[in-house]
Design an enzyme around this catalytic site. Structure first.
Site: not given
Ligand code: ZN
Length: 259
Positions: A54, A91, A146, A224
């Site tokens: 992102h 995030e 992430h 993640e």
């Molecule tokens: Zn993400």
């Protein structure tokens, strides 16, 4: 640097020159930074691409990031905004912070590090470009960082890699899986974070719908690291000291793969 280089080769042969002055010690350190291979740093000659997921201003650029791009197996948005903790820690900011910490560690170990974005105040790049950056760098390994927006009652981390896909990941899938296992093992050992309770199997997950992985021509995984929507994980992810532990664990996993 030839004088310093000859001293350093002597050091590596076991000779210990008298280094009584700070200037002499500083010269050796400077040489090590300039010539990591000569200095024998563990990741000398290796290139690692770090892809912080992102971007901080994606939410201001919805038209740009919503544009559909060819992710290899499907068309999907160029990029997305990501999630955040209940207290509003985004995030995008988290991913970028961990990426910088990881970059610092890997560079100190001699690696050339390429980042897919160098600020948290822009938008993108698109997932296609995130993969292309790692490809152009001829990376020995690439990792997307992430944190998840999972169910609030689920916690833990998982590492995602792509299956073999003809004309895409067929040549790199096996290496990406090895990278995933190395990163999984090091991350669990270094952080104590449990395997995700709500996704994947033993903190591993195979997915063919992620453009950043599908389009990678080099071994690549996406981690993640935790679930931002879970209160227990959020406390950890918001801690700078914990993020440093995460970065060190990721570096150990990448080094294990490259070793
Ligand atoms: Zn993400």
């Amino acid at each position: 640097m030839s004088d310093d280089a000859s001293v350093l080769r002597s050091v590596r042969r076991g000779y210990r020159p008298p280094m009584r002055t700070p200037a002499a010690a500083a010269a050796i350190v400077a040489l090590a930074l300039a010539c990591p291979a000569l200095a024998g740093l563990p990741l000398a000659g290796k290139t690692v691409t770090i892809d912080p997921g992102h971007n901080g201003d994606n939410y201001l650029h919805t038209a740009e990031i919503d544009r559909l791009v060819n992710a290899g197996t499907l068309w999907k948005a160029c990029d997305t905004t990501g999630t955040e903790t209940d207290s509003g820690y985004t995030e995008a900011a988290y991913n970028f912070d961990v990426a910088l910490r990881l970059a610092r560690i890997l560079r100190a170990e001699g690696a050339r590090v390429v980042l897919t974005r160098t600020t948290n105040t822009g938008w993108g790049p698109c997932i296609t470009e995130r993969a292309a950056i790692g490809n152009r760098a001829h990376s020995n390994a690439a990792i997307s960082i992430h944190a998840d927006g999972g169910p609030p009652d689920g916690r833990g981390f998982d590492v995602i890699y792509a299956p073999p896909i003809a004309h895409l990941t067929a040549d790199t899938a096996a290496a990406s899986k090895r990278l995933a296992v190395d990163v999984r093992n090091a991350f669990a050992a270094g952080t104590g974070e449990p395997y995700a309770t709500y996704v994947g199997t033993d903190a591993l997950d195979v997915r063919s719908d992620l453009g950043g992985l599908n389009l990678s021509k080099v071994p690549k995984v996406l981690i993640e690291t935790g679930n931002m929507r879970n209160a227990t994980d959020a406390v950890r992810l918001e801690s700078a000291a914990y993020r440093q532990r995460e970065a060190e664990a990721l570096a150990r996993g990448i080094a294990a793969f490259l070793g």
